[in-house]
Design a protein around this motif. Structure first.
Motif, mmCIF file in Angstrom:
data_model
loop_
_atom_site.group_PDB
_atom_site.id
_atom_site.type_symbol
_atom_site.label_atom_id
_atom_site.label_comp_id
_atom_site.label_asym_id
_atom_site.label_seq_id
_atom_site.Cartn_x
_atom_site.Cartn_y
_atom_site.Cartn_z
ATOM 1 N N ARG A 102 6.921 18.005 -6.345
ATOM 2 C CA ARG A 102 7.698 17.236 -5.383
ATOM 3 C C ARG A 102 7.022 17.144 -4.010
ATOM 4 N NH1 ARG A 102 13.220 16.494 -6.572
ATOM 5 N NH2 ARG A 102 13.555 16.801 -8.796
ATOM 6 N N ASP A 105 5.211 13.729 -2.543
ATOM 7 C CA ASP A 105 6.112 12.646 -2.144
ATOM 8 C C ASP A 105 6.821 12.971 -0.833
ATOM 9 O OD1 ASP A 105 5.593 10.847 -4.170
ATOM 10 O OD2 ASP A 105 7.060 11.720 -5.537
ATOM 11 N N SER A 175 10.088 6.426 -6.481
ATOM 12 C CA SER A 175 8.807 6.418 -5.777
ATOM 13 C C SER A 175 7.740 5.641 -6.527
ATOM 14 C CB SER A 175 8.312 7.858 -5.562
ATOM 15 O OG SER A 175 8.089 8.505 -6.814
ATOM 16 N N LYS A 191 3.352 2.139 -4.845
ATOM 17 C CA LYS A 191 3.842 3.283 -4.067
ATOM 18 C C LYS A 191 4.271 2.843 -2.671
ATOM 19 C CE LYS A 191 3.630 7.223 -4.857
ATOM 20 N NZ LYS A 191 4.609 8.208 -5.357
ATOM 21 N N LEU A 195 7.878 3.043 -0.748
ATOM 22 C CA LEU A 195 7.907 3.924 0.420
ATOM 23 C C LEU A 195 8.453 3.249 1.671
ATOM 24 C CD1 LEU A 195 7.059 6.639 1.784
ATOM 25 C CD2 LEU A 195 4.804 5.598 2.146
ATOM 26 N N GLU A 272 16.356 10.737 0.931
ATOM 27 C CA GLU A 272 15.907 10.840 -0.462
ATOM 28 C C GLU A 272 17.064 10.624 -1.432
ATOM 29 O OE1 GLU A 272 12.244 13.993 0.370
ATOM 30 O OE2 GLU A 272 13.919 14.560 -0.921
ATOM 31 N N TRP A 277 14.538 9.014 -3.816
ATOM 32 C CA TRP A 277 13.143 9.430 -3.631
ATOM 33 C C TRP A 277 12.981 10.867 -4.138
ATOM 34 C CZ3 TRP A 277 8.944 6.666 -2.209
ATOM 35 C CH2 TRP A 277 7.787 7.364 -1.858
ATOM 36 N N GLY A 279 11.751 13.863 -3.742
ATOM 37 C CA GLY A 279 11.075 14.800 -2.862
ATOM 38 C C GLY A 279 11.751 16.154 -2.839
#
Length: 328
Positions: A102, A105, A175, A191, A195, A272, A277, A279
């Protein structure tokens, strides 16, 4: 050697401050988590619905939760001394492996958001300072105040509604595109497309802070005697700001940015979650709900190390921006 001395003092001072700080944070994190009601065994028993007293006792022995608090803390510190973060009680995998999957990211999201906030803050603050009191300054000030007052999760939801649902410009979650095996420029573009929205949503609040800070600092700098003398010599306003004012305006921004990294990591939990996302923020949130303390402690430890390291880097950057700091 004489020139390297001040820089060595800055690095050595940061290192001597960082080690006891991280150790104190590790111990406090462990003790504070013990205040939460329940533990991983209680969560596992609740989810199974058929746990017996014997199976719960066996799980506590297996996970070491049957030990007194002092014994658990000693075992945790001993594992850390051997660079072992333990095993997740939820995923049954080494914590280091889970975090390593993780971490990239999260670093991409938080680092990109911080960099974007600094760049936009410098740009907007410079424009506002050079046009102080005019309609552009007032308009940007009002816009920044609106952004500052708006919750980040609401901004994220509105961005999804506009740019994903209505316009279809960016993907709304994740992601990377699921089910594709992209490489090279195609993977980089994919990506970046995922993002842009979470990075922007996370950075807007700090953009407003840095822009106001740069504006106030730069207005003060532009009133200094050396700036007035350079302006009297006919130096172009853009050159004046780029060569003299920006460097001075960066000093408070770098100072505050180092402090804000911890807030960015905390804000990443919400962002997130909104954007899906994958992360460390979502990982920490899920670990908290499942009382997966090894994972949560690992995330908190790594976050603390990142914050301390960035603040040490900020000290070095401040010494470069203002060499007088090295002589103090």
């Amino acid at each position: 050697m004489k020139r390297a001395g001040p820089w060595l003092r800055v690095v050595a001072g940061s290192a001597s401050f960082a080690l006891p700080t991280i150790l104190g944070i590790v111990i406090l994190n462990f003790l504070f988590l013990q205040l939460l009601p329940g533990d991983a065994v209680d969560v596992l028993a609740m989810r199974s619905g058929s746990a017996t007293v014997e199976s719960i006792s066996a799980l506590r022995v297996q996970t070491g939760l049957d030990q007194p608090l002092s014994g658990q803390l000693a075992a945790y510190l001993s594992r850390l001394a051997h660079f072992d973060l333990g095993v997740s009680t939820q995923y049954h995998l080494p914590v280091a492996d889970i975090i390593a999957a993780r971490l990239p990211d999260t670093l991409l999201l938080v680092g990109g958001a911080l960099g974007l906030a600094v760049v936009l803050g410098l740009l907007l603050g410079s424009v506002m300072a050079s046009l102080a009191g005019r309609w552009i300054d007032r308009m940007l000030s009002g816009l920044l105040m609106l952004i500052y007052s708006t919750p980040g999760f609401w901004i994220g939801l509105m961005m999804i509604l506009l740019f994903s649902v209505k316009l279809g410009l960016f993907p709304s979650a994740g992601s990377a595109t699921i089910g594709t095996r992209l490489s090279g420029l195609a993977a980089l573009y994919d990506k970046a497309a995922h993002l842009i929205m979470p990075m922007t949503a996370l950075s807007l609040f700090y953009t407003a802070v840095y822009a106001r800070l740069v504006r106030a600092t730069m207005i003060d700098v532009l009133r200094q005697d050396f700036i007035l003398a350079a302006r009297a010599k006919g130096l172009h306003p853009v050159t004046l700001i780029r060569r003299h004012a920006i460097r001075n305006a960066l000093i408070p921004v770098v100072t505050v940015a180092g402090i804000h990294l911890g807030n960015l990591l905390g804000g990443a939990v919400v962002v997130e979650t909104v954007f899906g996302w994958p992360g460390m923020g979502r990982l920490a949130f899920d670990a908290l709900l499942s009382r997966d303390f090894p994972v949560l402690l690992g995330v908190l430890l790594l976050s603390s190390i990142l914050v301390v390291a960035v603040n040490a880097l900020a000290d070095v950057l401040l010494g470069w921006l203002d060499p007088r700091i090295l002589t103090e």
